[in-house]
Design a protein around this motif. Structure first.
Motif, PDB file in Angstrom:
ATOM      1  N   ASP A 265       8.061  -4.346 -10.088  1.00  0.00           N
ATOM      2  CA  ASP A 265       7.874  -2.951 -10.136  1.00  0.00           C
ATOM      3  C   ASP A 265       7.932  -2.443  -8.644  1.00  0.00           C
ATOM      4  O   ASP A 265       7.425  -2.860  -7.950  1.00  0.00           O
ATOM      5  CB  ASP A 265       6.874  -2.792 -11.708  1.00  0.00           C
ATOM      6  N   TRP A 266       6.581  -0.809  -9.269  1.00  0.00           N
ATOM      7  CA  TRP A 266       6.859  -0.460  -7.556  1.00  0.00           C
ATOM      8  C   TRP A 266       5.114  -0.970  -7.863  1.00  0.00           C
ATOM      9  O   TRP A 266       4.058  -1.275  -7.997  1.00  0.00           O
ATOM     10  CB  TRP A 266       6.542   1.303  -8.063  1.00  0.00           C
ATOM     11  N   VAL A 267       4.489  -1.859  -5.790  1.00  0.00           N
ATOM     12  CA  VAL A 267       3.992  -2.596  -5.581  1.00  0.00           C
ATOM     13  C   VAL A 267       3.355  -1.526  -4.804  1.00  0.00           C
ATOM     14  O   VAL A 267       3.693  -0.739  -3.906  1.00  0.00           O
ATOM     15  CB  VAL A 267       4.826  -3.544  -4.793  1.00  0.00           C
ATOM     16  N   ASP A 268       1.388  -1.769  -5.151  1.00  0.00           N
ATOM     17  CA  ASP A 268       0.898  -0.523  -4.466  1.00  0.00           C
ATOM     18  C   ASP A 268       0.523  -1.137  -2.547  1.00  0.00           C
ATOM     19  O   ASP A 268       0.932  -2.411  -2.465  1.00  0.00           O
ATOM     20  CB  ASP A 268      -0.732  -0.751  -5.024  1.00  0.00           C
ATOM     21  N   SER A 269       0.605  -0.289  -1.806  1.00  0.00           N
ATOM     22  CA  SER A 269      -0.347  -0.737  -0.797  1.00  0.00           C
ATOM     23  C   SER A 269      -1.705  -0.803  -0.690  1.00  0.00           C
ATOM     24  O   SER A 269      -2.527  -0.839  -2.058  1.00  0.00           O
ATOM     25  CB  SER A 269      -0.098   0.376   0.037  1.00  0.00           C
ATOM     26  N   ASP A 270      -2.263  -0.830   0.133  1.00  0.00           N
ATOM     27  CA  ASP A 270      -3.923  -1.283   0.513  1.00  0.00           C
ATOM     28  C   ASP A 270      -4.213  -0.032   0.952  1.00  0.00           C
ATOM     29  O   ASP A 270      -4.514   0.573   1.977  1.00  0.00           O
ATOM     30  CB  ASP A 270      -4.482  -2.295   1.370  1.00  0.00           C
ATOM     31  N   ARG A 271      -4.744   0.789  -0.330  1.00  0.00           N
ATOM     32  CA  ARG A 271      -4.534   2.271   0.186  1.00  0.00           C
ATOM     33  C   ARG A 271      -5.794   2.905   0.943  1.00  0.00           C
ATOM     34  O   ARG A 271      -5.715   3.371   1.410  1.00  0.00           O
ATOM     35  CB  ARG A 271      -4.988   3.042  -1.230  1.00  0.00           C
ATOM     36  N   PRO A 272      -6.470   1.808   0.226  1.00  0.00           N
ATOM     37  CA  PRO A 272      -8.114   2.423   1.080  1.00  0.00           C
ATOM     38  C   PRO A 272      -7.647   2.118   2.334  1.00  0.00           C
ATOM     39  O   PRO A 272      -8.159   2.896   3.508  1.00  0.00           O
ATOM     40  CB  PRO A 272      -9.280   1.581   0.490  1.00  0.00           C
ATOM     41  N   LEU A 273      -6.930   1.244   2.890  1.00  0.00           N
ATOM     42  CA  LEU A 273      -7.514   0.521   4.323  1.00  0.00           C
ATOM     43  C   LEU A 273      -6.135   1.246   5.123  1.00  0.00           C
ATOM     44  O   LEU A 273      -6.773   2.210   6.205  1.00  0.00           O
ATOM     45  CB  LEU A 273      -6.620  -0.892   4.516  1.00  0.00           C
ATOM     46  N   VAL A 274      -4.638   1.372   4.295  1.00  0.00           N
ATOM     47  CA  VAL A 274      -4.348   2.500   5.123  1.00  0.00           C
ATOM     48  C   VAL A 274      -4.924   3.908   5.453  1.00  0.00           C
ATOM     49  O   VAL A 274      -3.792   4.385   6.409  1.00  0.00           O
ATOM     50  CB  VAL A 274      -2.521   2.772   4.200  1.00  0.00           C
ATOM     51  N   ARG A 275      -5.310   4.441   4.450  1.00  0.00           N
ATOM     52  CA  ARG A 275      -6.009   5.947   4.459  1.00  0.00           C
ATOM     53  C   ARG A 275      -7.005   6.068   5.563  1.00  0.00           C
ATOM     54  O   ARG A 275      -7.027   6.792   6.399  1.00  0.00           O
ATOM     55  CB  ARG A 275      -6.274   6.332   3.187  1.00  0.00           C
ATOM     56  N   GLY A 276      -7.551   5.024   5.594  1.00  0.00           N
ATOM     57  CA  GLY A 276      -8.346   5.034   6.627  1.00  0.00           C
ATOM     58  C   GLY A 276      -7.711   5.148   8.428  1.00  0.00           C
ATOM     59  O   GLY A 276      -8.497   5.679   8.871  1.00  0.00           O
ATOM     60  N   MET A 277      -7.066   4.350   8.038  1.00  0.00           N
ATOM     61  CA  MET A 277      -6.531   4.178   9.321  1.00  0.00           C
ATOM     62  C   MET A 277      -5.324   5.766   9.745  1.00  0.00           C
ATOM     63  O   MET A 277      -5.348   5.823  10.810  1.00  0.00           O
ATOM     64  CB  MET A 277      -5.125   3.327   9.378  1.00  0.00           C
ATOM     65  N   ILE A 278      -5.083   5.819   9.084  1.00  0.00           N
ATOM     66  CA  ILE A 278      -4.266   7.231   9.145  1.00  0.00           C
ATOM     67  C   ILE A 278      -5.183   8.589   9.526  1.00  0.00           C
ATOM     68  O   ILE A 278      -5.305   9.290  10.307  1.00  0.00           O
ATOM     69  CB  ILE A 278      -3.096   7.876   7.627  1.00  0.00           C
ATOM     70  N   GLU A 279      -6.266   8.493   8.347  1.00  0.00           N
ATOM     71  CA  GLU A 279      -7.292   9.718   9.478  1.00  0.00           C
ATOM     72  C   GLU A 279      -8.766   9.462   9.941  1.00  0.00           C
ATOM     73  O   GLU A 279      -8.211  10.214  11.273  1.00  0.00           O
ATOM     74  CB  GLU A 279      -8.635   9.211   7.792  1.00  0.00           C
TER      75      GLU A 279
END
Length: 441
Positions: free
Chosen positions: A406-420
């Motif tokens: 199915d749709w597999v999530d990313s590590d959202r907190p880690l990725v968003r932190g790097m983005i910001e």
């Protein structure tokens, strides 16, 4: 009498001209910086073909977007940065309102016009490619790396590997090879893989492949000697089937190779022949013609002999369907923008930018579009220009792609932190004051 006739004829002519001008004004122009020749033509021809077919569908089946017909023009970039910039400049003032959106489908071209789009007020949509930190809409209001970014994809791939191993903790001590295209696109993977390696305790082994990628003998010698537990194929074009065949030749199991979405199309597996069986790849869209949206394309576009693809067997392929995703998102952003700026009106790039930033393709809307499961639900906001950051994984069975997750999530907190963090550094370097999204409407 002669004067009266002249006046009447003049009035009639003016009326006809007025009608013609009004008609021309109600066309939405979209410039397409495509690449149908060169080493990456297989991807470009499929993707832009699917995108054009979807826009044709909207015109043929629906009469346009609330009566506004879509028009477009292709400009050949050959996936070359300088040509991409030329195409951008050539198309930006075309059409009644100028180019509505720029989607180069090239990370290199994306970087080349990043500052230009803000100056010209043309939204740039980079679905599944480009500069990842542009997902922070506070710093990059004109760039939309939608659905999922390279960093989210890398994280989802590692999560998939964790699932295969029986838990993320089982990745500790593992070795993951990163076979990457030696370009801006390929290097986009480095920072996130280093972060994930540090978090989960695995070793990442980076191996560059020079463009175009049809010579990989030394790289696979390294892989054979190091024996990594997995190999992430961060490839593009001819690099992909070359890698798959090299893996078979050196005895590396294809089930342990995980391609990114630019390494997971029929154009990557079919040329590799039997060597490709078992190969796995991520995707923010899936292959298959068994979706209502594709059935409508066949009926209303190919049924009227107006299809863009010379090889009709490619309809429903990964790259083709990815082009349809581009079409869906572009059309729905224009439709959304019309809600604010006037239904039935052709809009400027600045107005369409608002449509992208307020896009919400929930389950109900995807169902109405005939695209349930075709792409993940997508919601864009002022601060978040990415959306869900999810991917599905498909496996090549020797003949076709089969969805295996199915749709597999990313590590959202880690990725968003790097983005910001990265976006903030860019803002400081360029003297940009980030937007206050609480004041945006």
């Amino acid at each position: 009498m002669k004067l009266k006739t002249t006046v009447l004829l003049g009035a009639a002519l003016a009326g006809l001209l007025g009608t013609s001008l009004a008609s021309a004004a109600e066309e939405q122009f979209i410039g397409l910086p495509s690449y149908r020749v060169g080493p990456y033509a297989a991807g470009g021809s499929g993707l832009f073909g699917g995108w054009i077919d979807y826009m044709t569908l909207i015109n043929e089946r629906d009469g346009g977007i609330n009566g506004v017909k879509l028009t477009w023009e292709e400009c050949e970039t050959e996936y070359n940065n300088a040509r991409g910039v030329e195409c951008y400049e050539r198309m930006k003032k075309k059409g009644a309102t100028g180019n509505t959106v720029f989607q180069p489908v090239s990370t290199g071209i994306t970087y080349s016009v990043l500052e230009k789009v803000a100056q010209d007020k043309i939204p740039m949509v980079t679905i599944g490619y480009g500069r990842t930190d542009a997902a922070d809409g506070r710093v990059f209001p004109w760039v939309f790396p939608m659905i999922t970014t390279y960093w989210s994809q890398a994280s989802a791939i590692v999560n998939y590997m964790g699932q295969k191993e029986g838990g993320m903790d089982k990745l500790k001590g593992k070795k993951i090879g990163l076979l990457y295209h030696d370009s801006a696109y390929g290097k986009e993977s480095h920072a996130i893989m280093d972060k994930l390696a540090a978090k989960h305790g695995f070793e990442v082994m980076k191996i560059a492949v020079a463009h175009p990628g049809n010579e990989q003998q030394s790289q696979w010698l390294q892989i054979r000697q190091a024996k990594p537990d997995y190999v992430v194929l961060w490839g593009w074009g001819v690099m992909n089937p070359t890698a798959i065949k090299a893996a078979a030749k050196t005895g590396y199991p294809r089930e342990k190779m995980v391609g990114v979405w630019w390494s997971g199309a029929e154009e990557d597996t079919i040329p590799a022949g039997t060597a490709a069986k078992g190969f796995v790849a991520a995707g923010f869209n899936v292959a298959g013609a068994n979706y209502p949206v594709i059935a409508d394309v066949k009926k209303f576009v190919y049924g009227k002999d107006k299809g863009n693809m010379e090889d009709k067997t490619r309809v429903g392929s990964v790259y083709y369907n990815r082009g349809v995703v581009h079409g869906i998102i572009t059309v729905e952003a224009i439709r959304k923008a019309q809600e604010k700026y006037g239904k039935g009106k052709a809009l400027t790039g600045e107005q369409v930018r608002w449509g992208f930033e307020n896009l919400n393709l929930d389950d109900a809307r995807l169902k109405a579009l005939g695209a349930t499961g075709f792409l993940p639900p997508l919601k864009i906001t002022c601060a978040d220009h990415e959306g869900p950051g999810k991917v599905k994984f498909q496996q090549w069975d020797g003949n076709q792609w089969k969805v295996i997750t199915d749709w597999v999530d990313s590590d959202r907190p880690l990725v968003r932190g790097m983005i910001e963090e990265s976006a903030a550094a860019y803002a400081k370097e360029k003297g940009i004051k980030p937007r206050d999204c609480s004041k945006e409407s």
